[in-house]
Design an enzyme around this catalytic site. Structure first.
Site, PDB file in Angstrom:
ATOM      1  N   GLY A 183      47.600  48.129  51.799  1.00 31.87           N
ATOM      2  CA  GLY A 183      47.214  49.486  52.183  1.00 31.87           C
ATOM      3  C   GLY A 183      46.412  49.516  53.477  1.00 31.87           C
ATOM      4  N   GLN A 184      45.910  50.707  53.821  1.00 36.63           N
ATOM      5  CA  GLN A 184      45.221  50.879  55.111  1.00 36.63           C
ATOM      6  C   GLN A 184      44.039  49.920  55.241  1.00 36.63           C
ATOM      7  OE1 GLN A 184      42.735  54.282  55.757  1.00 36.63           O
ATOM      8  NE2 GLN A 184      42.816  54.122  57.974  1.00 36.63           N
ATOM      9  N   TYR A 237      40.864  63.576  43.577  1.00 37.47           N
ATOM     10  CA  TYR A 237      40.363  62.395  44.289  1.00 37.47           C
ATOM     11  C   TYR A 237      38.856  62.248  44.058  1.00 37.47           C
ATOM     12  CZ  TYR A 237      39.493  59.334  48.354  1.00 37.47           C
ATOM     13  OH  TYR A 237      39.127  58.306  49.185  1.00 37.47           O
ATOM     14  N   GLY A 257      45.633  46.026  46.251  1.00 39.46           N
ATOM     15  CA  GLY A 257      45.951  47.045  47.266  1.00 39.46           C
ATOM     16  C   GLY A 257      45.914  46.431  48.653  1.00 39.46           C
ATOM     17  N   LYS A 262      36.598  59.456  42.054  1.00 40.42           N
ATOM     18  CA  LYS A 262      35.582  58.660  42.763  1.00 40.42           C
ATOM     19  C   LYS A 262      34.212  58.741  42.066  1.00 40.42           C
ATOM     20  CE  LYS A 262      38.058  56.687  45.890  1.00 40.42           C
ATOM     21  NZ  LYS A 262      38.377  55.255  45.673  1.00 40.42           N
TER      22      LYS A 262
HETATM   23  N1  SER Z   1      39.970  59.157  53.993  1.00 32.66           N
HETATM   24  C1  SER Z   1      39.858  59.736  52.676  1.00 32.66           C
HETATM   25  C2  SER Z   1      40.728  60.917  52.515  1.00 32.66           C
HETATM   26  O1  SER Z   1      40.862  61.655  53.442  1.00 32.66           O
HETATM   27  C3  SER Z   1      38.426  60.096  52.397  1.00 32.66           C
HETATM   28  O2  SER Z   1      37.784  59.070  51.741  1.00 32.66           O
HETATM   29  O3  SER Z   1      41.246  61.132  51.475  1.00 32.66           O
END
Ligand code: SER
Length: 317
Positions: A11-12, A143, A8, A147
């Protein structure tokens, strides 16, 4: 850490982490793993090796790990919170099936693995103020579910196979190099771009919604110092609460106004983002990270704002 693979890498976080690792460990020792369609460009491409690494393909990961004699993997492949709600199956495939591939390769080839968790791993039932390291984690977003599973699976590989897995629960990360894509905390990045472009900012998150945040240099330091930390001092592994600041939209807006007095902001609350933000902590307790591996962030809201505005001014001129 001698030979490092960043999955990755465009990515950011990956785009800046790869460059920081190259600075510290040598350009040729850090491989930028990317997926087709997100090829590295510019300095990231020119400064060191890169390879296609689709996290959903275990053979590809294994080949790259073998070829470059990788001993440490930074696994940054993920869909952020808002996107994951529209593509839950893909979020699981990348976040969990992908993680399983990484952990299996790590088990066979003896690699250490860093995989970030997030403030998104908490939910409405979690205490929201000074959220403890060990507490209720019952998120309702895909998400968050990926996690929490990331934390459990990473600890499982450590306890069962001795794979050196480590992770942090990142708060919203604010940066000026690569934009985040589809997160709940993205507003805290976008607001700086609007301020520099002289546009007024429409905030999708309501006033008084507090979330933990962190400036990218601190996030990079966290990832690297945790992987360098003395293993014998780690009581926790996956994953450590870390934070640098907690603010609501009004606080960041007023702070930017100190340096751009004509900047304007209005609210148009996005119901999905708001619901997610409301389920996340207001402020994390990061004592365990401070005690077990010396976590100590450098930037607060004001120093971050000054640096963001300065860097974006140069970038966007
Ligand atoms: N920056 C992430 C999000 O907003 C949070 O871990 O999904």
């Amino acid at each position: 850490m001698k030979n490092i693979l960043v999955i990755g890498a465009t990515g950011q976080i990956g785009s800046e982490l790869t460059m920081e690792l190259r600075k510290r460990y040598g350009n040729s020792n850090v491989v930028a793993g990317y997926i087709q369609g997100a090829e590295p460009k510019g300095e990231l491409k020119d400064s060191g090796p890169s390879a296609i690494v689709d996290i959903t393909d275990a053979t590809v990961i294994e080949n790259v790990v073998k070829y470059y004699k990788i001993d440490t993997i930074y696994n940054l492949a993920a869909l952020l919170s808002v996107v994951a709600e529209s593509k839950p199956k893909l979020a699981w495939k990348i976040g969990i099936d992908g993680l399983w591939n990484v952990l299996e390769v790590a088990r066979v080839y003896g690699c250490a693995v860093f995989t970030p968790s997030s403030i998104g791993s908490f939910g409405t039932d979690t205490p929201h103020i000074n959220t403890p390291q060990d507490t209720i984690q019952r998120p309702r977003t895909m998400y968050g579910i990926t996690k929490v599973t990331t934390e459990l699976l990473s600890d499982y590989y450590f306890n069962k196979y001795g794979v050196d897995t480590r992770g942090v629960r990142f708060p919203g990360i604010i940066s000026n190099v690569t934009l985040p894509g589809g997160g709940t905390t993205d507003y805290a990045v976008d607001i700086y771009y609007s301020a520099i472009k002289g546009e007024s900012f429409v905030c999708p998150i309501a006033k008084d919604t507090f979330m933990d945040m962190m400036y990218m240099p601190d996030a990079l330091n966290a990832a690297i110092s945790l992987m360098e930390a003395d293993a014998s001092k780690l009581i926790h592994r996956n994953a450590f609460n870390i934070t640098a600041m907690s603010f609501d939209p009004d606080m960041i807006y007023k702070n930017i106004c100190k340096y751009a007095p004509n900047f304007e902001m209005t609210y148009n609350v996005d119901p999905l983002k708001q619901k997610i933000a409301d389920s996340w902590p207001d402020s994390l307790d990061d004592t365990c990270a401070r005690e077990e591996w010396g976590w100590n962030p450098s930037y607060n809201l004001d120093s971050m704002t000054q640096d963001m505005l300065e860097k974006l001014k140069l970038k966007l001129k």
